[in-house]
Motif scaffolding. Structure first.
Motif, PDB file in Angstrom:
ATOM      1  N   VAL A 161     -10.388   5.983  -5.349  1.00  0.00           N
ATOM      2  CA  VAL A 161     -11.563   5.248  -5.828  1.00  0.00           C
ATOM      3  C   VAL A 161     -11.473   3.768  -5.452  1.00  0.00           C
ATOM      4  O   VAL A 161     -12.408   3.191  -4.903  1.00  0.00           O
ATOM      5  N   GLY A 162     -10.296   3.187  -5.755  1.00  0.00           N
ATOM      6  CA  GLY A 162     -10.109   1.743  -5.504  1.00  0.00           C
ATOM      7  C   GLY A 162     -10.432   1.355  -4.074  1.00  0.00           C
ATOM      8  O   GLY A 162     -11.343   0.553  -3.835  1.00  0.00           O
ATOM      9  N   PRO A 163      -9.727   1.945  -3.089  1.00  0.00           N
ATOM     10  CA  PRO A 163      -9.980   1.570  -1.704  1.00  0.00           C
ATOM     11  C   PRO A 163     -11.431   1.770  -1.283  1.00  0.00           C
ATOM     12  O   PRO A 163     -12.004   0.918  -0.610  1.00  0.00           O
ATOM     13  N   SER A 209       0.836  -1.208   0.000  1.00  0.00           N
ATOM     14  CA  SER A 209       0.000   0.000   0.000  1.00  0.00           C
ATOM     15  C   SER A 209       0.859   1.241   0.000  1.00  0.00           C
ATOM     16  O   SER A 209       0.576   2.203  -0.712  1.00  0.00           O
ATOM     17  N   ARG A 225     -14.092   1.697  -3.076  1.00  0.00           N
ATOM     18  CA  ARG A 225     -14.903   0.666  -3.688  1.00  0.00           C
ATOM     19  C   ARG A 225     -14.705  -0.666  -2.986  1.00  0.00           C
ATOM     20  O   ARG A 225     -15.645  -1.399  -2.724  1.00  0.00           O
ATOM     21  N   MET A 226     -13.430  -0.942  -2.676  1.00  0.00           N
ATOM     22  CA  MET A 226     -13.141  -2.220  -2.031  1.00  0.00           C
ATOM     23  C   MET A 226     -13.795  -2.305  -0.663  1.00  0.00           C
ATOM     24  O   MET A 226     -14.294  -3.352  -0.265  1.00  0.00           O
ATOM     25  N   ASN A 280      -6.481  -1.444   2.220  1.00  0.00           N
ATOM     26  CA  ASN A 280      -7.177  -0.258   1.756  1.00  0.00           C
ATOM     27  C   ASN A 280      -7.275   0.805   2.830  1.00  0.00           C
ATOM     28  O   ASN A 280      -7.240   1.992   2.535  1.00  0.00           O
ATOM     29  N   ASN A 294      -7.484  -7.290   2.235  1.00  0.00           N
ATOM     30  CA  ASN A 294      -7.758  -6.126   1.392  1.00  0.00           C
ATOM     31  C   ASN A 294      -8.277  -4.968   2.211  1.00  0.00           C
ATOM     32  O   ASN A 294      -7.924  -3.820   1.971  1.00  0.00           O
ATOM     33  N   PRO A 337     -16.917   6.499  -7.951  1.00  0.00           N
ATOM     34  CA  PRO A 337     -16.057   7.208  -8.897  1.00  0.00           C
ATOM     35  C   PRO A 337     -16.627   8.569  -9.283  1.00  0.00           C
ATOM     36  O   PRO A 337     -15.889   9.540  -9.413  1.00  0.00           O
ATOM     37  N   THR A 366      -7.891  10.135  -7.631  1.00  0.00           N
ATOM     38  CA  THR A 366      -8.227   8.963  -8.440  1.00  0.00           C
ATOM     39  C   THR A 366      -7.839   7.685  -7.696  1.00  0.00           C
ATOM     40  O   THR A 366      -8.536   6.681  -7.757  1.00  0.00           O
ATOM     41  N   LEU A 367      -6.723   7.783  -6.987  1.00  0.00           N
ATOM     42  CA  LEU A 367      -6.234   6.618  -6.244  1.00  0.00           C
ATOM     43  C   LEU A 367      -7.212   6.192  -5.152  1.00  0.00           C
ATOM     44  O   LEU A 367      -7.228   5.043  -4.720  1.00  0.00           O
ATOM     45  N   THR A 391      -3.934   2.495   2.754  1.00  0.00           N
ATOM     46  CA  THR A 391      -3.851   3.413   1.613  1.00  0.00           C
ATOM     47  C   THR A 391      -4.633   4.697   1.888  1.00  0.00           C
ATOM     48  O   THR A 391      -4.135   5.810   1.701  1.00  0.00           O
TER      49      THR A 391
END
Ligand SMILES: Nc1ncnc2c1ncn2[C@@H]1O[C@H](COP(=O)(O)OP(=O)(O)O)[C@@H](O)[C@H]1O
Ligand SMILES: [Mg+2]
Length: 608
Positions: free
Chosen positions: A310-312, A53, A314-315, A164, A160, A271, A307-308, A167
């Protein structure tokens, strides 16, 4: 969409297996015993993923340094250094990715294996009463797919989540460190994200529940159709079975589409929020760059960080869904694991050996759970080495009565004794070692004939196996096969007829050499001649054994020391054939209608 509930009434037996009860203990606490043996690996995994991370957070930061420190001054060496760092970072990140995936999958497989073994062991220990009310397909689903669901949750899901969170925390720290306002813009998103997640899970949970239910029923109906394929074809019910299958497939399809629709609808939500705030950041950041409160590098990096995120985010949303599914799977698994076997060793139970074989039923009554009383006030005294035949109309409780002796079920009241001691004072293992039973219907395992005969005694020598087969009158048949005792049973080998299977089951019991022998209509599927041969052979081995035999044939009854006649769950009469014939009208009536006359063959004529 069809009304599934209505369809369900027309197809009894296809409702959801086993009602779900809520478990008070949180899932993680219940799962902890499965994770504890692997604490070290979890620690390695956490360190690795935390590293991954942190590495993931670096690129925008490097971009900021490149733009602000080197690009603006066209410092070639500096740019080169950043380039090398980016390459190095790629290699290092890949390496860590490899290690953490490997450890994670290893951990996952170990956990699912441990869990399946534990479940399987536990299911093996449960009593008959559990299997009476549980469908095989349901147990299979729990051992196979629910464990997988939990495995995914305990490795991928939890790890995860941790990654996350690292992060997210890292990015927020950098943003706040650079400019509080920018960090705040992101935080404004949080309540909107939470509201979105709430709506999403409220919409998707019922659909997922429907998917699970339909899935279970589809499995059960396939199982039913395959096990009952003869009946299905004989009664021309293919179309009906297809319709049930079709209905639930339809339901599965609709529920999956519904669930996917909800996911598809809510997936772009996060997003969208993030890009909207990126726009705001770009605007406010641009103004601050103009006011020289913010560097261009920081602005570029900030947009990249948004933008980075978004992933965490969402997860984490996905983790909530995963948690709900894992909780349901965990409930189904712990439903089984929390179940104490109804029949188990009592404290202080001892291992019995040197059994004489004196069997007593003392005032025994019995009923299956939620049924009426099957047996009432049964009193029996069977001295060691005697042969007792049980007769009576079908469904009167003969099998049930004899199943109480190896404690397949426990008496509702009264007591069953062996050698003057309550059978509950023995360990189950030692009790069942001394009580051999040839059941009314036999199950043969995948394996050779020899394996099946030696099922209860894997140490049995070849001679012992052959001797047992000889007594069961199965030796000639086996020796006629090209591979003899090594012939596999079933698809890749020989198919046994009902009578042959029963004789194999007899051989299986004889090899155990039990002091007490229970034969539940052991010759129901063989012809009269073989019946006689078997009974004669068994009679030789019955010497020194107490034998309880349920039979419908005169030959068997005739050789018994005592006949017990059951009627309406009670002992109607007991004694020798002669005595019963003289004193019981019911016996005479029963005898005339039930006992198969072809086995008389002039062997006796007392009844006529
Ligand atoms: N596992 C079970 N659960 C509930 N009821 C059962 C079970 N097994 C048998 N019964 C009922 O108990 C009664 C006696 O059955 P059983 O002992 O098999 O009779 P028999 O061997 O004399 O034909 C029957 O009414 C049967 O329906
Ligand atoms: Mg029976």
């Amino acid at each position: 969409m069809r009304n599934v509930d209505q369809e369900n009434h027309a197809t009894p037996g296809y409702s959801e297996p086993g009602k779900q009860k809520a478990h008070a203990t949180p899932l993680l606490i219940k799962l902890f015993p499965f994770m504890r043996p692997h604490v070290a690996k979890y620690a390695i995994l956490l360190v690795l993923t935390a590293l991954a991370s942190i590495i993931g957070i670096l690129p925008p930061f490097m971009m900021q340094i490149a733009v602000d420190n080197y690009l603006s001054h066209l410092d070639e060496n500096g740019i080169l250094m950043i380039c090398l760092l980016v390459i190095l970072y790629g290699v290092f990140g890949g390496l860590i990715g490899f290690c953490s995936t490997y450890v994670r999958d290893y951990l996952g497989q170990r956990i699912v294996m441990d869990m399946r073994i534990k479940l399987y062991q536990h299911v093996n220990q449960l009593s008959f009463s559990y299997f009476d009310k549980t469908r095989t397909g349901d147990i299979m689903a729990r051992v196979i797919s629910d464990t997988m669901q939990l495995q995914a949750y305990m490795t991928m899901g939890l790890i995860n989540l941790a990654t996350n969170i690292v992060t997210l925390a890292g990015v927020l720290t950098i943003l706040f460190f650079w400019k509080t306002v920018i960090g705040m813009i992101f935080l404004i998103d949080v309540p909107f994200i939470l509201i979105g997640m709430h709506f999403f899970s409220r919409k998707v949970a019922p659909a997922n529940q429907r998917i699970r239910k339909a899935n279970g029923i589809i499995g059960a109906s396939i199982q039913d159709c395959l096990s009952g394929i003869r009946e299905v074809k004989l009664y021309g019910r293919e179309q009906f079975m297809l319709k049930v299958f079709d209905t639930w497939n339809d339901e599965y399809y609709n529920a999956t589409i519904e669930s996917n629709k909800q996911s598809a609808f809510w997936m772009p939500y996060v997003p969208f929020l993030v890009s909207a705030s990126s726009g705001v950041v770009l605007m406010i950041g641009g103004i601050m760059v103009a006011l020289t409160e913010f560097t261009p590098g920081q602005l570029i990096a900030t947009v990249a960080y948004f933008t980075l995120l978004v992933g965490p985010l969402r997860m984490i949303t996905r983790f909530l869904g995963m948690h709900a599914m894992a909780s349901a799977a965990g409930n189904r698994i712990f439903d089984i694991l929390d179940l104490q076997p109804a029949i188990r060793d009592l404290p202080g139970a001892f291992s019995v050996s040197d059994v004489q074989g004196h069997v007593q039923y003392k005032n025994v009554s019995f009923q299956y759970a939620e049924s009426h009383e099957i047996l009432k006030d049964i009193d029996l005294n069977i001295p060691p080495g005697k042969v007792v035949a049980f007769v009576g109309p079908s469904g009167v409780g003969k099998t049930t009565l004899l199943h109480l002796l190896p404690r397949f079920y426990d008496v509702t009241s009264g007591e069953v004794d062996i050698d003057g001691k309550d059978i509950k004072s023995f360990t189950l293992e030692s009790l069942r070692r001394n009580v051999g039973i040839v059941m009314q219907d036999t199950f043969l395992f995948d394996g050779t004939i020899a394996d099946n005969i030696a099922f209860g005694n894997t140490q049995a020598s070849k001679e012992m196996i052959q001797a047992a087969a000889r007594i069961a009158r199965l030796d000639q048949f086996i020796e006629s096969l090209p591979n003899g005792y090594k012939t596999p049973i079933g698809e890749r080998g020989v198919f046994l007829s009902g009578g042959q299977a029963q004789r194999l089951s007899l051989a299986r019991v004889l090899i155990m050499n039990p002091k007490i022998l229970i034969l539940d209509e052991p010759t129901a599927n063989v012809d009269a001649v073989t019946d006689r041969q078997i009974i004669d052979a068994v009679r030789d081995t019955m010497k020194g054994r107490t034998t309880l035999i349920i039979a419908h044939r005169l030959w068997t009854i005739h050789h018994a020391d005592m006949i017990v006649l059951l009627k309406d769950g009670k002992i109607e009469a007991k004694g020798t054939h002669q005595e019963l014939w003289e004193k019981s009208a019911f016996y005479r009536e029963f005898f005339a209608s039930q006992i198969q006359p072809e086995s008389l063959n002039g062997a006796e004529g007392k009844q006529s």
